[in-house]
Design an enzyme around this catalytic site. Structure first.
Site, PDB file in Angstrom:
ATOM      1  N   ARG A  48       0.878  -1.335   0.010  1.00 33.95           N
ATOM      2  CA  ARG A  48       0.164  -0.057  -0.045  1.00 33.95           C
ATOM      3  C   ARG A  48       0.814   1.260  -0.082  1.00 33.95           C
ATOM      4  O   ARG A  48       1.752   1.398   1.062  1.00 33.95           O
ATOM      5  CB  ARG A  48      -0.872  -0.123   1.094  1.00 33.95           C
ATOM      6  CG  ARG A  48      -1.995   0.875   0.986  1.00 33.95           C
ATOM      7  CD  ARG A  48      -3.187   0.847   1.960  1.00 33.95           C
ATOM      8  NE  ARG A  48      -2.680   0.928   3.494  1.00 33.95           N
ATOM      9  CZ  ARG A  48      -3.229   0.749   4.758  1.00 33.95           C
ATOM     10  NH1 ARG A  48      -4.147  -0.046   4.785  1.00 33.95           N
ATOM     11  NH2 ARG A  48      -2.489   1.013   5.764  1.00 33.95           N
ATOM     12  N   GLY A  53       6.678   1.333   5.681  1.00 32.14           N
ATOM     13  CA  GLY A  53       7.435   0.395   4.764  1.00 32.14           C
ATOM     14  C   GLY A  53       7.455   0.654   3.346  1.00 32.14           C
ATOM     15  O   GLY A  53       8.742   0.340   2.648  1.00 32.14           O
ATOM     16  N   CYS A  54       6.238   0.756   2.717  1.00 33.26           N
ATOM     17  CA  CYS A  54       6.435   0.829   1.401  1.00 33.26           C
ATOM     18  C   CYS A  54       6.909   2.138   0.856  1.00 33.26           C
ATOM     19  O   CYS A  54       7.556   2.349  -0.236  1.00 33.26           O
ATOM     20  CB  CYS A  54       4.817   0.806   0.858  1.00 33.26           C
ATOM     21  SG  CYS A  54       4.107  -0.916   1.426  1.00 33.26           S
ATOM     22  N   THR A  55       6.675   3.153   1.763  1.00 31.93           N
ATOM     23  CA  THR A  55       7.335   4.447   1.554  1.00 31.93           C
ATOM     24  C   THR A  55       9.079   4.387   1.497  1.00 31.93           C
ATOM     25  O   THR A  55       9.542   4.624   0.581  1.00 31.93           O
ATOM     26  CB  THR A  55       7.070   5.395   2.442  1.00 31.93           C
ATOM     27  OG1 THR A  55       5.592   5.635   2.508  1.00 31.93           O
ATOM     28  CG2 THR A  55       7.627   6.757   2.167  1.00 31.93           C
ATOM     29  N   ALA A  58       9.886   2.621  -1.768  1.00 28.94           N
ATOM     30  CA  ALA A  58       9.824   3.333  -2.786  1.00 28.94           C
ATOM     31  C   ALA A  58      11.102   4.476  -3.003  1.00 28.94           C
ATOM     32  O   ALA A  58      11.620   4.501  -4.064  1.00 28.94           O
ATOM     33  CB  ALA A  58       8.749   4.053  -2.575  1.00 28.94           C
TER      34      ALA A  58
END
Length: 162
Positions: A48, A53-55, A58
């Site tokens: 998401r 974590g995804c930030t 990315a």
């Protein structure tokens, strides 16, 4: 127990043909894996946009994109988020590679990036953080499942000797 998850889980391995896809990106453009034919491309799946974590993952790809591109490797990220959310994520963190929307998770399932996973000790259905390198001939050159968001990009760069 859910009956909609096959027991013979799809997992891609080196040498497999990368499943084709066409999805909408963060600019509302259509992007296909075939757009990258003859190129090496990292395709990574994340749960998401705009979560810690995804930030981190990315931004690590963003910060290492010049090095990857300089070695002839493009990057594509895929999540179940809608294009509008992906655009906000892109703008907030100045992401400069395509963010693709797979809201029905069809592509994720074809790549083995959706299914049973452990989350805080419980087995749940969800996006399995996964990264693949698709080679110039359209085959999988690297397949990694259940990767950690932090330090993942550095490990890929080391493994690929970029």
């Amino acid at each position: 127990m859910s009956t909609d998850i096959p027991h013979d889980k799809v997992r891609l391995s080196e040498g497999d043909t990368a499943p084709s896809f066409t999805l909408t990106d963060d600019h509302n453009n259509t992007v296909s894996l075939s757009d990258y034919a003859g190129k090496r491309v990292i395709v990574y799946f994340y749960p998401r946009a705009d979560t810690p974590g995804c930030t981190k993952e990315a931004c690590d790809f963003r910060d290492n994109l010049a090095q990857l591109n300089g070695s002839g490797i493009d990057v594509i990220a895929i999540s179940p988020d809608k294009p509008e959310k992906l655009a906000a994520f892109r703008d907030k963190y100045e992401l400069t590679f395509p963010l693709l929307s797979d809201p029905d998770k069809t592509v994720m399932q074809e790549w083995g990036a959706f299914g049973e996973k452990k989350n805080y000790g419980k087995v749940v259905q969800g996006v399995i953080r996964s990264t693949f390198l698709v080679d110039t001939d359209g085959t999988i050159a690297l397949a990694q499942y259940n990767v950690k968001a932090t330090g993942h990009v550095a490990r890929i760069i080391t493994e690929l000797d970029v």
